[in-house]
Design an enzyme around this catalytic site. Structure first.
Site, PDB file in Angstrom:
ATOM      1  N   LEU A 179     -66.026  49.093   3.099  1.00 45.12           N
ATOM      2  CA  LEU A 179     -66.561  48.404   1.922  1.00 45.12           C
ATOM      3  C   LEU A 179     -68.061  48.694   1.872  1.00 45.12           C
ATOM      4  O   LEU A 179     -68.732  48.686   2.909  1.00 45.12           O
ATOM      5  CB  LEU A 179     -66.312  46.898   2.033  1.00 45.12           C
ATOM      6  CG  LEU A 179     -64.829  46.482   1.981  1.00 45.12           C
ATOM      7  CD1 LEU A 179     -64.663  45.026   2.409  1.00 45.12           C
ATOM      8  CD2 LEU A 179     -64.236  46.703   0.585  1.00 45.12           C
ATOM      9  N   HIS A 188     -61.155  42.110  14.792  1.00 46.33           N
ATOM     10  CA  HIS A 188     -61.341  43.381  15.501  1.00 46.33           C
ATOM     11  C   HIS A 188     -60.687  43.270  16.880  1.00 46.33           C
ATOM     12  O   HIS A 188     -60.885  42.269  17.580  1.00 46.33           O
ATOM     13  CB  HIS A 188     -62.831  43.702  15.632  1.00 46.33           C
ATOM     14  CG  HIS A 188     -63.060  45.019  16.293  1.00 46.33           C
ATOM     15  ND1 HIS A 188     -62.881  46.215  15.637  1.00 46.33           N
ATOM     16  CD2 HIS A 188     -63.386  45.334  17.567  1.00 46.33           C
ATOM     17  CE1 HIS A 188     -63.098  47.207  16.480  1.00 46.33           C
ATOM     18  NE2 HIS A 188     -63.409  46.706  17.658  1.00 46.33           N
ATOM     19  N   ASP A 228     -68.774  45.880  12.171  1.00 40.98           N
ATOM     20  CA  ASP A 228     -68.475  44.964  13.281  1.00 40.98           C
ATOM     21  C   ASP A 228     -69.735  44.242  13.787  1.00 40.98           C
ATOM     22  O   ASP A 228     -69.774  43.797  14.940  1.00 40.98           O
ATOM     23  CB  ASP A 228     -67.789  45.704  14.452  1.00 40.98           C
ATOM     24  CG  ASP A 228     -66.465  46.323  14.028  1.00 40.98           C
ATOM     25  OD1 ASP A 228     -65.769  45.724  13.195  1.00 40.98           O
ATOM     26  OD2 ASP A 228     -66.122  47.412  14.540  1.00 40.98           O
TER      27      ASP A 228
HETATM   28  C1  GAR Z   1     -54.992  45.075  14.275  1.00 48.30           C
HETATM   29  O1  GAR Z   1     -54.912  45.298  15.649  1.00 48.30           O
HETATM   30  C2  GAR Z   1     -56.431  44.822  13.863  1.00 48.30           C
HETATM   31  O2  GAR Z   1     -57.159  44.091  14.819  1.00 48.30           O
HETATM   32  C3  GAR Z   1     -56.952  46.235  13.758  1.00 48.30           C
HETATM   33  O3  GAR Z   1     -55.906  46.943  13.122  1.00 48.30           O
HETATM   34  C4  GAR Z   1     -54.654  46.349  13.489  1.00 48.30           C
HETATM   35  C5  GAR Z   1     -53.877  46.067  12.222  1.00 48.30           C
HETATM   36  O4  GAR Z   1     -52.592  45.590  12.501  1.00 48.30           O
HETATM   37  N1  GAR Z   1     -58.180  46.269  13.028  1.00 48.30           N
HETATM   38  C6  GAR Z   1     -59.196  47.098  13.323  1.00 48.30           C
HETATM   39  O5  GAR Z   1     -59.143  47.921  14.214  1.00 48.30           O
HETATM   40  C7  GAR Z   1     -60.432  46.923  12.462  1.00 48.30           C
HETATM   41  N2  GAR Z   1     -61.559  47.605  13.036  1.00 48.30           N
HETATM   42  P1  GAR Z   1     -51.746  44.765  11.442  1.00 48.30           P
HETATM   43  O6  GAR Z   1     -51.719  45.586  10.143  1.00 48.30           O
HETATM   44  O7  GAR Z   1     -50.375  44.683  12.077  1.00 48.30           O
HETATM   45  O8  GAR Z   1     -52.392  43.417  11.255  1.00 48.30           O
END
Ligand code: GAR
Length: 204
Positions: free
Chosen positions: A95, A111, A152
């Site tokens: 974003l 995160h 982050d």
């Molecule tokens: C999750 O582990 C979330 O923490 C991560 O992506 C995954 C999405 O899973 N996010 C990041 O890495 C953001 N930097 P989901 O679609 O099953 O919720």
């Protein structure tokens, strides 16, 4: 009480979205209501989760629209739906600074590490866990933070640590961090910020 209206942004499987939907159903999100799910990609499983819960899901195909048109349509949608809080739940699109600055302390993100470890540009999804294993850390976890213009880098709201079992691989660790930390933290943080939004609204 008028609840905080929440939009959840997704890009994939949506297990964190599911945790939010379940929390709402179980009465663990009393100050907020999930009013909208937005995906930057079509055909993601998260959209099926939204539809199964009776929540409107909208695709804004960022790759086709481009950053500017994507955000313009996004802002119009958020205004139309009177959204108070944006929850990034596995939302992997960037974003812009302009977008983020429109919603100070109104965007939160989950995160999958203990920030400031294994975070920032390029650290998302499985990659975060691969790097944690490569480094040989014994403890990792998840963090929910406010989103600002630094990847982050916004104020931390909640964190939970997870011990790394000997011999686990990156996808095993990803699942463990979700189960032991993410799915608990995100609904708790969404409630915390929603409660604050409702409290401020009632003051004015
Ligand atoms: C999750 O582990 C979330 O923490 C991560 O992506 C995954 C999405 O899973 N996010 C990041 O890495 C953001 N930097 P989901 O679609 O099953 O919720």
């Amino acid at each position: 009480m008028l609840k905080a209206r929440i939009a959840v942004f997704v890009s994939g499987g949506g297990t964190n979205l599911q945790a939010l939907l379940d929390a709402e159903k179980e009465g663990k999100l009393p100050s907020g209501e999930i009013a909208l799910v937005v995906s930057n990609k079509p055909d993601v499983y998260a959209l099926e989760r939204a539809s199964a819960a009776g929540v409107e899901g909208v695709v804004l195909h960022k790759k086709i629209l481009g950053q500017e048109a994507f955000e313009k349509q996004l802002i119009a949608l958020l205004e139309e739906k009177k959204i108070d809080l944006i929850v990034l739940a596995g939302f992997l699109a960037i974003l812009s600074e302009d977008f983020v600055k429109r919603y100070p302390r109104r965007i939160i993100n989950i995160h999958p590490s203990l920030i400031p470890s294994f975070c920032g540009d390029g650290y998302y999804g499985l990659r975060v866990h691969e790097e944690a294993l490569k480094k040989g850390v014994k403890v990792t976890g998840a963090t929910v933070h406010f989103v600002n213009e630094i990847t982050d880098g916004g104020e931390i709201l909640l964190q939970k640590a997870v011990n790394i079992p000997e011999g686990i691989d990156a996808s095993g660790l990803q699942k463990l961090v979700m189960e032991e930390a993410e799915w608990l933290l995100l609904p708790a943080a969404a409630e915390q910020v929603s409660r604050e939004i409702v409290r401020k609204r009632n003051e004015t």
